[in-house]
Design a protein around this motif. Structure first.
Motif, PDB file in Angstrom:
ATOM      1  N   PHE A   1      10.635  10.115  -4.755  1.00 35.52           N
ATOM      2  CA  PHE A   1       8.738   9.723  -3.921  1.00 35.52           C
ATOM      3  C   PHE A   1       8.376  10.538  -3.057  1.00 35.52           C
ATOM      4  O   PHE A   1       8.576  10.109  -1.640  1.00 35.52           O
ATOM      5  CB  PHE A   1       8.619   8.147  -3.800  1.00 35.52           C
ATOM      6  N   MET A   2       6.953  11.177  -3.075  1.00 27.99           N
ATOM      7  CA  MET A   2       6.547  11.839  -1.472  1.00 27.99           C
ATOM      8  C   MET A   2       5.448  11.295  -1.379  1.00 27.99           C
ATOM      9  O   MET A   2       4.631  10.797  -2.274  1.00 27.99           O
ATOM     10  CB  MET A   2       5.928  13.173  -2.289  1.00 27.99           C
ATOM     11  N   ALA A   3       4.664  11.125  -0.235  1.00 26.73           N
ATOM     12  CA  ALA A   3       3.288  10.451   0.077  1.00 26.73           C
ATOM     13  C   ALA A   3       2.848  11.181   1.537  1.00 26.73           C
ATOM     14  O   ALA A   3       3.784  11.676   2.258  1.00 26.73           O
ATOM     15  CB  ALA A   3       3.937   8.958   0.206  1.00 26.73           C
TER      16      ALA A   3
ATOM     17  N   ASP B   1       1.134  -1.395   0.220  1.00 26.58           N
ATOM     18  CA  ASP B   1       0.500   0.086   0.006  1.00 26.58           C
ATOM     19  C   ASP B   1       0.586   1.621  -0.354  1.00 26.58           C
ATOM     20  O   ASP B   1       0.505   1.942  -0.701  1.00 26.58           O
ATOM     21  CB  ASP B   1      -0.842   0.114   1.386  1.00 26.58           C
ATOM     22  N   LEU B   2       1.943   0.952   0.664  1.00 26.80           N
ATOM     23  CA  LEU B   2       2.759   2.290   1.471  1.00 26.80           C
ATOM     24  C   LEU B   2       2.946   2.481  -0.360  1.00 26.80           C
ATOM     25  O   LEU B   2       3.710   3.494  -0.520  1.00 26.80           O
ATOM     26  CB  LEU B   2       3.609   2.136   1.855  1.00 26.80           C
ATOM     27  N   GLU B   3       4.328   1.198  -0.374  1.00 24.94           N
ATOM     28  CA  GLU B   3       4.670   1.603  -2.250  1.00 24.94           C
ATOM     29  C   GLU B   3       4.007   2.156  -2.957  1.00 24.94           C
ATOM     30  O   GLU B   3       4.112   3.185  -3.900  1.00 24.94           O
ATOM     31  CB  GLU B   3       5.196   0.461  -2.842  1.00 24.94           C
ATOM     32  N   ARG B   4       2.166   1.650  -3.737  1.00 30.43           N
ATOM     33  CA  ARG B   4       2.084   2.025  -4.566  1.00 30.43           C
ATOM     34  C   ARG B   4       1.516   4.010  -4.070  1.00 30.43           C
ATOM     35  O   ARG B   4       1.350   4.972  -5.024  1.00 30.43           O
ATOM     36  CB  ARG B   4       0.977   1.782  -4.147  1.00 30.43           C
TER      37      ARG B   4
ATOM     38  N   GLU C   1       2.409   6.984  -6.498  1.00 32.33           N
ATOM     39  CA  GLU C   1       2.105   8.182  -7.522  1.00 32.33           C
ATOM     40  C   GLU C   1       2.160   9.424  -7.018  1.00 32.33           C
ATOM     41  O   GLU C   1       2.266  10.453  -7.274  1.00 32.33           O
ATOM     42  CB  GLU C   1       0.507   8.127  -6.528  1.00 32.33           C
ATOM     43  N   GLY C   2       2.986   9.739  -5.959  1.00 30.12           N
ATOM     44  CA  GLY C   2       3.809  10.960  -5.260  1.00 30.12           C
ATOM     45  C   GLY C   2       5.441  11.298  -6.286  1.00 30.12           C
ATOM     46  O   GLY C   2       5.744  12.482  -5.926  1.00 30.12           O
TER      47      GLY C   2
END
Length: 244
Positions: free
Chosen positions: A88-90, A63-66, A70-71
């Motif tokens: 990457f950003m989340a 879930d965190l990888e996806r 996306e970021g």
């Protein structure tokens, strides 16, 4: 004056893949769950969240990888990936009201790049008061240092930093401060500063067992004094220190 407290960990360019960053984030959330009951479950935003929940629950590293993927930086025209080296950003949160917000920027490796993990506690309420204590913040900083291996981390208020910071880019010295061994050796510091090792990675400095505020001139002066001693030891000037 009501101060804006935060906890932030920062590190310079480090090339890591989305799965590697996701594993670090998953480990961080696992460690963080021991710090406070409200840290047991995290959510991401988005449409069609399950009924009755603040958002879509984060359940595993996938879930965190996806979310991290996306970021990534994408073109507004065709949504193709641009600036591969910007990482990457989340962001995730734990409630609709009185939420704690977590934001990550990881995997950036361009020469002037920086990475960070930021935790913003609720703006008011009993959870905020519980989190803004030296023992809990020490746990949170230890979790950040263990999972992300930053150059430094701090728990402080923005108002205090505005009083004590002197350079545009520097290691941020606050109420609690983590310094990696990569930066050097922590010198002797005046009482009541408490210096504790964080595994073999670095040191955690707690300037006071009581909450340090920018409204208190003694707190400001003491933080500035500790910053100066660390600066003399070569631990404050840092080219990759990120801004809040």
């Amino acid at each position: 004056m009501k101060e804006h407290y935060f906890v932030g960990a920062y590190w310079g360019p480090r090339q890591e893949t989305a799965p590697e960053c996701a594993r670090r984030a998953e480990n961080f959330l696992h460690l963080l769950s021991r710090c406070d009951p409200t840290f047991a479950q995290w959510y991401r935003g988005g449409r069609k969240a399950p009924p009755g929940l603040p958002g879509h629950p984060i359940q595993e590293a996938g879930d965190l990888e996806r979310l991290l993927l996306e970021g990534r930086n994408r073109s507004d025209f065709d949504r193709k990936i641009i600036l591969e080296d910007h990482g990457f950003m989340a962001g995730v949160f734990n409630a609709k009201k009185g939420r704690t917000q977590l934001d990550f920027h990881c995997g950036a490796y361009f020469p002037e790049g920086h990475n960070f993990c930021l935790l913003d506690p609720p703006s008011e309420g009993p959870v905020r008061e519980r989190l803004l204590s030296a023992p809990v913040l020490a746990q949170v900083l230890t979790c950040m240092a263990t999972a992300w291996e930053p150059d430094f981390a701090t728990a402080s208020s923005l108002e205090m930093l505005r009083h004590t910071e002197k350079r545009e880019w520097e290691v941020r010295v606050g109420w609690l401060t983590y310094v990696s061994r990569r930066l050097g050796t922590v010198p002797p510091l005046p009482a009541p500063v408490r210096i504790e090792p964080v595994g073999t990675q670095g040191w955690l400095l707690t300037l006071s067992p009581e909450r340090m505020t920018a409204d208190n001139p003694e707190h400001v002066a003491f933080t500035a004094r500790v910053r100066e001693l660390l600066d003399r030891a070569g631990l404050v000037e840092h080219p990759h220190a990120a801004r809040q």
